[in-house]
Design a protein around this motif. Structure first.
Motif, PDB file in Angstrom:
ATOM      1  N   TYR A   1     -11.095  34.793 -89.665  1.00 28.23           N
ATOM      2  CA  TYR A   1     -11.339  34.498 -88.250  1.00 28.23           C
ATOM      3  C   TYR A   1     -11.086  33.009 -88.077  1.00 28.23           C
ATOM      4  N   VAL A   2     -10.044  32.659 -87.307  1.00 28.00           N
ATOM      5  CA  VAL A   2      -9.632  31.270 -87.135  1.00 28.00           C
ATOM      6  C   VAL A   2      -9.914  30.838 -85.698  1.00 28.00           C
ATOM      7  N   THR A   3     -10.673  29.768 -85.546  1.00 22.20           N
ATOM      8  CA  THR A   3     -11.042  29.312 -84.210  1.00 22.20           C
ATOM      9  C   THR A   3     -10.883  27.799 -84.108  1.00 22.20           C
ATOM     10  N   PRO A   4     -10.517  27.277 -82.929  1.00 17.16           N
ATOM     11  CA  PRO A   4     -10.333  25.829 -82.793  1.00 17.16           C
ATOM     12  C   PRO A   4     -11.662  25.092 -82.649  1.00 17.16           C
ATOM     13  N   ALA A   5     -11.695  23.867 -83.158  1.00 15.51           N
ATOM     14  CA  ALA A   5     -12.885  23.036 -82.983  1.00 15.51           C
ATOM     15  C   ALA A   5     -13.067  22.684 -81.510  1.00 15.51           C
ATOM     16  N   LEU A   6     -11.953  22.373 -80.844  1.00 15.62           N
ATOM     17  CA  LEU A   6     -11.968  22.117 -79.406  1.00 15.62           C
ATOM     18  C   LEU A   6     -11.410  23.326 -78.684  1.00 15.62           C
ATOM     19  N   LYS A   7     -12.052  23.712 -77.611  1.00 11.68           N
ATOM     20  CA  LYS A   7     -11.643  24.908 -76.894  1.00 11.68           C
ATOM     21  C   LYS A   7     -10.603  24.620 -75.810  1.00 11.68           C
ATOM     22  N   CYS A   8     -10.307  23.345 -75.558  1.00 15.28           N
ATOM     23  CA  CYS A   8      -9.263  22.966 -74.605  1.00 15.28           C
ATOM     24  C   CYS A   8      -8.194  22.162 -75.337  1.00 15.28           C
ATOM     25  N   PRO A   9      -6.898  22.368 -75.018  1.00 14.97           N
ATOM     26  CA  PRO A   9      -5.832  21.624 -75.699  1.00 14.97           C
ATOM     27  C   PRO A   9      -6.006  20.127 -75.483  1.00 14.97           C
ATOM     28  N   ALA A  10      -5.787  19.360 -76.543  1.00  9.95           N
ATOM     29  CA  ALA A  10      -5.886  17.900 -76.457  1.00  9.95           C
ATOM     30  C   ALA A  10      -5.009  17.299 -77.540  1.00  9.95           C
ATOM     31  N   ALA A  11      -4.414  16.157 -77.246  1.00 13.69           N
ATOM     32  CA  ALA A  11      -3.595  15.456 -78.228  1.00 13.69           C
ATOM     33  C   ALA A  11      -4.401  14.297 -78.794  1.00 13.69           C
ATOM     34  N   GLY A  12      -4.189  14.006 -80.086  1.00 16.08           N
ATOM     35  CA  GLY A  12      -4.880  12.885 -80.683  1.00 16.08           C
ATOM     36  C   GLY A  12      -6.312  13.213 -81.061  1.00 16.08           C
ATOM     37  N   ARG A  13      -7.051  12.169 -81.405  1.00 16.28           N
ATOM     38  CA  ARG A  13      -8.433  12.336 -81.858  1.00 16.28           C
ATOM     39  C   ARG A  13      -9.356  12.528 -80.664  1.00 16.28           C
ATOM     40  N   PRO A  14     -10.122  13.604 -80.610  1.00 16.35           N
ATOM     41  CA  PRO A  14     -11.023  13.836 -79.478  1.00 16.35           C
ATOM     42  C   PRO A  14     -12.219  12.888 -79.516  1.00 16.35           C
ATOM     43  N   THR A  15     -12.811  12.678 -78.364  1.00  9.81           N
ATOM     44  CA  THR A  15     -13.985  11.809 -78.278  1.00  9.81           C
ATOM     45  C   THR A  15     -15.216  12.522 -78.813  1.00  9.81           C
ATOM     46  N   GLN A  16     -16.223  11.731 -79.170  1.00  8.13           N
ATOM     47  CA  GLN A  16     -17.481  12.304 -79.635  1.00  8.13           C
ATOM     48  C   GLN A  16     -18.149  13.122 -78.536  1.00  8.13           C
ATOM     49  N   ALA A  17     -18.001  12.668 -77.288  1.00  9.39           N
ATOM     50  CA  ALA A  17     -18.598  13.404 -76.170  1.00  9.39           C
ATOM     51  C   ALA A  17     -18.005  14.801 -76.069  1.00  9.39           C
ATOM     52  N   ALA A  18     -16.676  14.898 -76.238  1.00  8.43           N
ATOM     53  CA  ALA A  18     -16.025  16.204 -76.173  1.00  8.43           C
ATOM     54  C   ALA A  18     -16.477  17.091 -77.326  1.00  8.43           C
ATOM     55  N   LEU A  19     -16.621  16.500 -78.501  1.00  7.38           N
ATOM     56  CA  LEU A  19     -17.057  17.276 -79.649  1.00  7.38           C
ATOM     57  C   LEU A  19     -18.471  17.798 -79.450  1.00  7.38           C
ATOM     58  N   ARG A  20     -19.339  16.981 -78.833  1.00  9.18           N
ATOM     59  CA  ARG A  20     -20.710  17.432 -78.592  1.00  9.18           C
ATOM     60  C   ARG A  20     -20.742  18.615 -77.641  1.00  9.18           C
ATOM     61  N   VAL A  21     -19.873  18.587 -76.625  1.00  7.14           N
ATOM     62  CA  VAL A  21     -19.828  19.699 -75.673  1.00  7.14           C
ATOM     63  C   VAL A  21     -19.368  20.968 -76.375  1.00  7.14           C
ATOM     64  N   CYS A  22     -18.326  20.846 -77.185  1.00  6.27           N
ATOM     65  CA  CYS A  22     -17.778  22.028 -77.847  1.00  6.27           C
ATOM     66  C   CYS A  22     -18.646  22.491 -79.020  1.00  6.27           C
ATOM     67  N   SER A  23     -19.460  21.591 -79.555  1.00  6.18           N
ATOM     68  CA  SER A  23     -20.268  21.944 -80.721  1.00  6.18           C
ATOM     69  C   SER A  23     -21.187  23.121 -80.429  1.00  6.18           C
ATOM     70  N   ALA A  24     -21.835  23.100 -79.256  1.00  8.47           N
ATOM     71  CA  ALA A  24     -22.752  24.194 -78.918  1.00  8.47           C
ATOM     72  C   ALA A  24     -21.998  25.517 -78.812  1.00  8.47           C
ATOM     73  N   HIS A  25     -20.822  25.496 -78.187  1.00  4.92           N
ATOM     74  CA  HIS A  25     -20.002  26.714 -78.095  1.00  4.92           C
ATOM     75  C   HIS A  25     -19.605  27.198 -79.493  1.00  4.92           C
ATOM     76  N   LEU A  26     -19.149  26.262 -80.317  1.00  5.77           N
ATOM     77  CA  LEU A  26     -18.631  26.610 -81.639  1.00  5.77           C
ATOM     78  C   LEU A  26     -19.728  27.183 -82.538  1.00  5.77           C
ATOM     79  N   ARG A  27     -20.884  26.561 -82.529  1.00  5.16           N
ATOM     80  CA  ARG A  27     -21.977  27.033 -83.379  1.00  5.16           C
ATOM     81  C   ARG A  27     -22.434  28.428 -82.958  1.00  5.16           C
ATOM     82  N   ARG A  28     -22.505  28.655 -81.656  1.00  4.33           N
ATOM     83  CA  ARG A  28     -22.887  29.979 -81.152  1.00  4.33           C
ATOM     84  C   ARG A  28     -21.824  31.016 -81.532  1.00  4.33           C
ATOM     85  N   GLU A  29     -20.561  30.658 -81.396  1.00  2.00           N
ATOM     86  CA  GLU A  29     -19.466  31.569 -81.724  1.00  2.00           C
ATOM     87  C   GLU A  29     -19.505  31.979 -83.195  1.00  2.00           C
ATOM     88  N   LEU A  30     -19.649  31.003 -84.088  1.00  3.30           N
ATOM     89  CA  LEU A  30     -19.633  31.314 -85.514  1.00  3.30           C
ATOM     90  C   LEU A  30     -20.873  32.077 -85.949  1.00  3.30           C
TER      91      LEU A  30
END
Length: 264
Positions: free
Chosen positions: A156-185
């Motif tokens: 099962y392969v899933t992206p760390a970020l749920k929206c396309p982005a180029a380059g290194r994502p910000t910590q704020a973006a990672l915090r938003v996606c973290s809750a989604h990602l942890r729930r998903e896994l």
């Protein structure tokens, strides 16, 4: 238990008194104690079972599931995951928010391994951030996991970020996606989670040692073990002097993953 029939039984009370007396004598320096043979025989004689109150055996039946608990079946799990994806689709919590969301691919019911696809270095091609790992990176990905007997169809392969982005994502973006990602896994419930790169590590483990993304390091998401690997794009972009040691680090981590999966 205090106040129970067992504790209040005369035999138990007499035994407690005897132990207290013997403890007092020992602490007073008394090492020997004369005792009449009749007393010793009476003391060591087995007590008839009928003189002691019967203690009920603990119940052997399994605890029933709570009323209204949802059935954990592939269809039920897929339905809950679909609802979560609906919440992710509506998310506008960071500057990367887009109408098109990137979703996990592969078996979503207790797979052997779930893989979190993360970004690597600033300026990386977006393929390293949220794609399905296609092209050269995809071929290397398949080779990595094929080395320990895992085909992509089993992952099962899933992206760390749920929206396309180029380059290194910000910590704020990672915090938003973290809750989604942890729930998903947690819903997918794999036996182990592989984090491809430091961004994947920070997305799943926003703080602590795990957030460093050290390759080969084990951590936990609840009861699920996680381990970090170099992203295939990291290997592709590495110079000739670096690529061999990076590949050796990945291979050691993959062997550790293989050994854990072989453990019942």
């Amino acid at each position: 238990m205090p106040g129970s029939d067992v504790e209040n039984h005369p035999f138990v009370q007499a035994l407690d008194d005897t132990l207290a007396a013997l403890t007092y004598l020992r602490e007073s320096g008394v090492k020997t104690l004369p005792i009449e043979p009749e007393v010793w025989r009476a003391f060591t004689a087995p007590t008839p079972a009928q003189t002691m109150p019967r203690v009920p055996a603990p119940a052997q039946a399994e605890r029933p599931a709570p009323q209204g608990a949802p059935a954990d079946t592939p269809d039920a799990r897929a339905a809950v995951l679909s609802a979560l994806r609906g919440q992710i689709a509506a998310c506008q919590g960071c500057p990367y928010a887009a109408e098109t969301k990137l979703e996990g691919q592969g078996p979503c019911y207790n797979p052997e391994v779930a893989v979190v696809n993360g970004a690597q270095l600033a300026g990386d091609d977006p393929i390293a951030i949220g794609s399905r790992l296609e092209g050269e990176a995809g071929a290397l990905f398949d080779k990595m996991f094929g080395a320990i007997g895992l085909a992509r169809a089993a992952l099962y392969v899933t992206p760390a970020l749920k929206c396309p982005a180029a380059g290194r994502p910000t910590q704020a973006a990672l915090r938003v996606c973290s809750a989604h990602l942890r729930r998903e896994l947690t819903l997918v419930n794999p036996r182990a989670i592989v984090l491809l790169g430091p961004v994947a590590a920070r997305a799943l483990h926003p703080t602590g040692v795990a957030a460093t993304g050290k390759v080969g390091q084990w951590n936990l998401l609840g009861h699920i073990p996680t381990i970090t690997l170099h992203h295939p794009m990291r290997l592709i972009l590495a110079g000739k002097d670096l690529v061999r040691p990076l590949k050796l680090e990945n291979l050691a981590a993959l062997r550790a993953l293989q050994a854990r999966l072989r453990t019942p």
